[in-house]
Design an enzyme around this catalytic site. Structure first.
Site, PDB file in Angstrom:
ATOM      1  CE  LYS A 131      42.273  39.350  37.627  1.00 56.52           C
ATOM      2  NZ  LYS A 131      40.907  39.104  38.026  1.00 56.52           N
TER       3      LYS A 131
HETATM    4  C1  LIG Z   1      39.388  39.284  37.815  1.00 57.66           C
HETATM    5  C2  LIG Z   1      38.517  40.359  38.320  1.00 57.66           C
HETATM    6  C3  LIG Z   1      37.277  40.113  38.939  1.00 57.66           C
HETATM    7  C4  LIG Z   1      36.578  38.796  38.967  1.00 57.66           C
HETATM    8  O1  LIG Z   1      37.302  37.718  39.302  1.00 57.66           O
HETATM    9  P1  LIG Z   1      36.899  36.239  38.837  1.00 57.66           P
HETATM   10  O2  LIG Z   1      37.753  35.428  39.768  1.00 57.66           O
HETATM   11  O3  LIG Z   1      37.298  36.102  37.410  1.00 57.66           O
HETATM   12  O4  LIG Z   1      35.456  36.038  39.069  1.00 57.66           O
HETATM   13  C5  LIG Z   1      36.594  41.183  39.494  1.00 57.66           C
HETATM   14  N1  LIG Z   1      37.070  42.427  39.424  1.00 57.66           N
HETATM   15  C6  LIG Z   1      38.223  42.711  38.803  1.00 57.66           C
HETATM   16  C7  LIG Z   1      38.688  44.127  38.772  1.00 57.66           C
HETATM   17  C8  LIG Z   1      38.976  41.690  38.222  1.00 57.66           C
HETATM   18  O5  LIG Z   1      40.110  41.992  37.581  1.00 57.66           O
END
Ligand SMILES: *Cc1c(COP(=O)(O)O)cnc(C)c1O
Length: 403
Positions: free
Chosen positions: A202
């Site tokens: 991210k």
């Molecule tokens: C990355 C992501 C999540 C979950 O995040 P984590 O930190 O990996 O638990 C939830 N929704 C979307 C759309 C994502 O891309």
């Protein structure tokens, strides 16, 4: 043999030399010396968790977005669960979301013993289609859970309007969209609650981590309690007050983010603006190149949106190619381009098929989007040469398979 026949470079999948020597992943973190130093400093401090770095990170994050409150969680998934709890989703309630997302978006409704109800998406942005959402609202609906696919904000005004009409809570899954703007405002204070992830792919990373932002003090209070066992005060407050007494007032979890992680988050936050600029530069270069290539389509951006580009997905018109997605995907991988596919629609996963009886065909726009997309590498640490490698590999591979 015609003399004018172009000399065709063999694809790597057919034994040719790959465009790159090493794999370029679809996403990855950037960690610099100042990030490392921030973590080391946290390790030498008095607090590894429940310490001062947590409110410091939360306040800086909220200020950056223009939200009143930010509550950190141990992952984006935990943050989604916290938001579903704070919204009051409980047994028998429904929440409407998109099938074209990571399973965690829908799973957070199940954690609260609610039912995720899917609505189909708009063909341009691949975000929830407000008309289809409105058609799915029932007396059991409690919340709407739009996702900002790839970092393009969902149709937030339309979602809020539907929510207003029916008394629903809008939880925006902005895990792709840290820094995205909708009608000139950063996402984070537009929906009732907005959820972010700090996974390494991210925009900002804490290893694992997440955040919920809101302008609503009651939601912020519920979020703080649910991430800490349902206890009404923090360990540091008790130490300051010389108190041992605490009360558990609801059934919560240990979803806390550590001071070590928050120190990294604070350091990463300083570079977020610069990293967003870089992602936008890469997207602009990609879009200019792919616009010239018949058979593929660059992501559509609506006028009111400034995407944050977590993903950069191209859509293929497979009628114009002599092969399908799988072979093109593998051909790009063979060139050492770390392509990916986002996402297998949630309702088509075995768990959802078995539990809810989905068979495929229920959400044709989402299903056909899934079948036509490939995500290309997109992260702020990519060099110009990396970007050109991706463009060259796509050109080579689709040139070979185009009819
Ligand atoms: C990355 C992501 C999540 C979950 O995040 P984590 O930190 O990996 O638990 C939830 N929704 C979307 C759309 C994502 O891309």
């Amino acid at each position: 043999m015609s003399l004018s026949a172009p000399t065709r470079v063999a694809l790597a999948i057919h034994g040719g030399t790959p465009v790159r020597k090493t794999l370029l992943p679809y996403g990855r973190q950037s960690i610099e010396e100042d990030d490392i130093q921030a973590v080391v400093d946290a390790l030498r401090s008095d607090w590894l968790t429940t310490g001062p770095k947590i409110p410091e990170f939360e306040e800086a994050f909220a200020a950056w977005l223009g939200a009143r409150f930010a509550v950190s969680f141990s992952s984006g998934t935990a943050a989604l669960h916290g938001a579903a709890f704070a919204a009051g989703i409980a047994t028998g309630d429904e929440a409407i979301t998109t099938p074209l997302t990571f399973a965690a978006t829908a799973n957070c409704v199940l954690y609260q013993n609610g039912t995720p109800v899917f609505a189909d998406i708009s063909a341009d942005t691949l975000n929830l289609d407000p008309e289809r959402v409105a058609a799915k609202v029932s007396p059991k609906t409690k919340a709407l859970l739009p996702v900002d696919y790839a970092g393009h904000p969902a149709d937030l005004d339309a979602m809020l309007e539907i929510a207003d009409r029916h008394g629903l809570v809008v939880i925006e899954d902005a895990c792709h969209a840290l820094g995205s703007e909708y009608k000139g405002r950063r996402v984070g204070s537009i929906a009732h609650m907005t959820v972010f992830s700090f996974h390494p792919v991210k925009h900002l990373t804490t290893g694992e981590g997440g955040m919920v932002t809101t302008d609503n003090a009651a939601y912020a209070d519920a979020l703080r309690k649910v991430r800490n066992h349902g206890i009404s005060s923090g360990a540091r407050d008790r130490q300051h007050a010389g108190q041992w007494h605490y009360e558990m007032v609801l059934l919560g979890y240990n979803y806390r983010l550590t001071d070590i992680a928050c120190a990294l988050g604070l350091s990463q936050l300083k570079k977020l603006e610069e990293n967003l600029t870089r992602r936008r530069e890469i997207a602009t270069r990609y879009t200019a190149a792919f616009r010239e290539m018949p058979g593929i389509c660059a992501p559509f951006v609506r006028e009111e949106a400034l995407p944050a580009w977590h993903l950069y997905h191209v859509r293929f018109d497979f009628a114009r190619f002599s092969t399908g997605r799988a072979e093109i995907f593998h051909a790009l991988r063979a060139e050492n381009i770390g392509v990916n596919v986002h996402y297998i629609p949630v309702h088509l996963h075995p768990y959802y098929r078995e539990r809810f009886g989905y068979r495929g065909g229920e959400f044709p726009t989402a299903e056909s989007a899934y079948e036509s997309v490939i995500s290309l590498p997109m992260f702020h640490g990519m060099s110009d040469a990396d970007v050109e490698d991706v463009i060259r590999a796509v050109d080579l591979v689709i040139g070979y398979y185009r009819k």
